[in-house]
Design a protein around this motif. Structure first.
Motif, PDB file in Angstrom:
ATOM      1  N   UNK A  35     -30.400  48.532-112.097  1.00 48.27           N
ATOM      2  CA  UNK A  35     -30.519  48.704-110.823  1.00 48.27           C
ATOM      3  C   UNK A  35     -31.647  47.774-110.339  1.00 48.27           C
ATOM      4  N   UNK A  36     -32.317  48.860-111.239  1.00 49.49           N
ATOM      5  CA  UNK A  36     -34.282  48.133-111.141  1.00 49.49           C
ATOM      6  C   UNK A  36     -34.322  47.266-111.605  1.00 49.49           C
ATOM      7  N   UNK A  38     -32.116  44.910-111.998  1.00 44.55           N
ATOM      8  CA  UNK A  38     -31.615  43.881-110.695  1.00 44.55           C
ATOM      9  C   UNK A  38     -31.883  43.659-109.163  1.00 44.55           C
ATOM     10  N   UNK A  39     -32.570  44.463-108.933  1.00 46.10           N
ATOM     11  CA  UNK A  39     -33.931  44.174-107.528  1.00 46.10           C
ATOM     12  C   UNK A  39     -33.691  43.303-107.202  1.00 46.10           C
ATOM     13  N   UNK A  40     -34.411  42.558-107.751  1.00 45.09           N
ATOM     14  CA  UNK A  40     -35.515  41.239-107.691  1.00 45.09           C
ATOM     15  C   UNK A  40     -34.576  39.511-107.559  1.00 45.09           C
ATOM     16  N   UNK A  41     -33.470  39.973-108.341  1.00 43.93           N
ATOM     17  CA  UNK A  41     -32.146  38.549-108.449  1.00 43.93           C
ATOM     18  C   UNK A  41     -30.846  39.602-108.258  1.00 43.93           C
ATOM     19  N   UNK A  42     -30.108  39.976-107.788  1.00 46.28           N
ATOM     20  CA  UNK A  42     -29.081  40.789-106.770  1.00 46.28           C
ATOM     21  C   UNK A  42     -28.962  42.136-106.323  1.00 46.28           C
ATOM     22  N   UNK A  47     -27.367  47.175-105.075  1.00 47.39           N
ATOM     23  CA  UNK A  47     -27.266  48.677-104.267  1.00 47.39           C
ATOM     24  C   UNK A  47     -26.294  49.648-104.759  1.00 47.39           C
ATOM     25  N   UNK A  48     -25.041  48.817-105.364  1.00 52.37           N
ATOM     26  CA  UNK A  48     -23.870  49.338-105.795  1.00 52.37           C
ATOM     27  C   UNK A  48     -23.887  50.244-107.597  1.00 52.37           C
ATOM     28  N   UNK A  49     -25.385  49.467-107.643  1.00 57.92           N
ATOM     29  CA  UNK A  49     -25.697  51.096-109.200  1.00 57.92           C
ATOM     30  C   UNK A  49     -26.225  51.710-108.948  1.00 57.92           C
ATOM     31  N   UNK A  51     -25.819  53.016-106.030  1.00 62.89           N
ATOM     32  CA  UNK A  51     -24.889  54.231-105.340  1.00 62.89           C
ATOM     33  C   UNK A  51     -24.228  54.873-106.901  1.00 62.89           C
ATOM     34  N   UNK A  52     -23.236  54.139-107.846  1.00 64.19           N
ATOM     35  CA  UNK A  52     -22.668  54.748-108.598  1.00 64.19           C
ATOM     36  C   UNK A  52     -23.909  55.809-109.797  1.00 64.19           C
ATOM     37  N   UNK A  53     -24.757  55.622-109.712  1.00 64.71           N
ATOM     38  CA  UNK A  53     -25.473  56.526-110.616  1.00 64.71           C
ATOM     39  C   UNK A  53     -26.082  57.567-109.105  1.00 64.71           C
ATOM     40  N   UNK A  54     -26.060  57.581-107.869  1.00 64.79           N
ATOM     41  CA  UNK A  54     -26.055  58.430-107.394  1.00 64.79           C
ATOM     42  C   UNK A  54     -24.590  60.076-107.206  1.00 64.79           C
ATOM     43  N   UNK A  55     -23.717  59.279-107.749  1.00 64.66           N
ATOM     44  CA  UNK A  55     -22.155  59.857-107.674  1.00 64.66           C
ATOM     45  C   UNK A  55     -22.257  60.174-108.976  1.00 64.66           C
ATOM     46  N   UNK A  56     -22.704  60.112-110.021  1.00 66.35           N
ATOM     47  CA  UNK A  56     -22.881  60.332-111.319  1.00 66.35           C
ATOM     48  C   UNK A  56     -24.417  61.620-111.471  1.00 66.35           C
TER      49      UNK A  56
END
Length: 75
Positions: A35-36, A38-42, A47-49, A51-56
């Motif tokens: 996620x870090x 991809x922060x600048x490119x997508x 954000x999805x990654x 969110x998934x990391x927070x669920x984990x």
């Protein structure tokens, strides 16, 4: 009545879905890192990654609360 098709009380929990804490932590770290990166490119995928990391992270914390005896003192 035949109990041929009755499964009440005979079904066990699915053990395939149960992962140990170290595997979940590795997945969490890889999601955060990706996620870090991809922060600048997508940003939407990032954000999805996140969110998934927070669920984990929530799942890991719940497992640590449930099984405090199986943890090492370093973490």
């Amino acid at each position: 009545m035949s109990t041929h098709f009755c499964k009440v009380g005979r079904i066990n929990a699915n053990q395939v879905d149960v992962l140990n804490i170290s595997e979940l932590e590795k997945m969490y770290l890889s999601f955060i890192e990706e996620a870090y990166n991809l922060l600048q490119t997508d940003s939407s995928l990032s954000d999805i990654l996140y969110f998934e990391a927070e669920k984990l992270k929530k799942r890991i914390l719940n497992l640590k609360k449930s099984y405090p005896d199986s943890l090492d003192m370093a973490s």
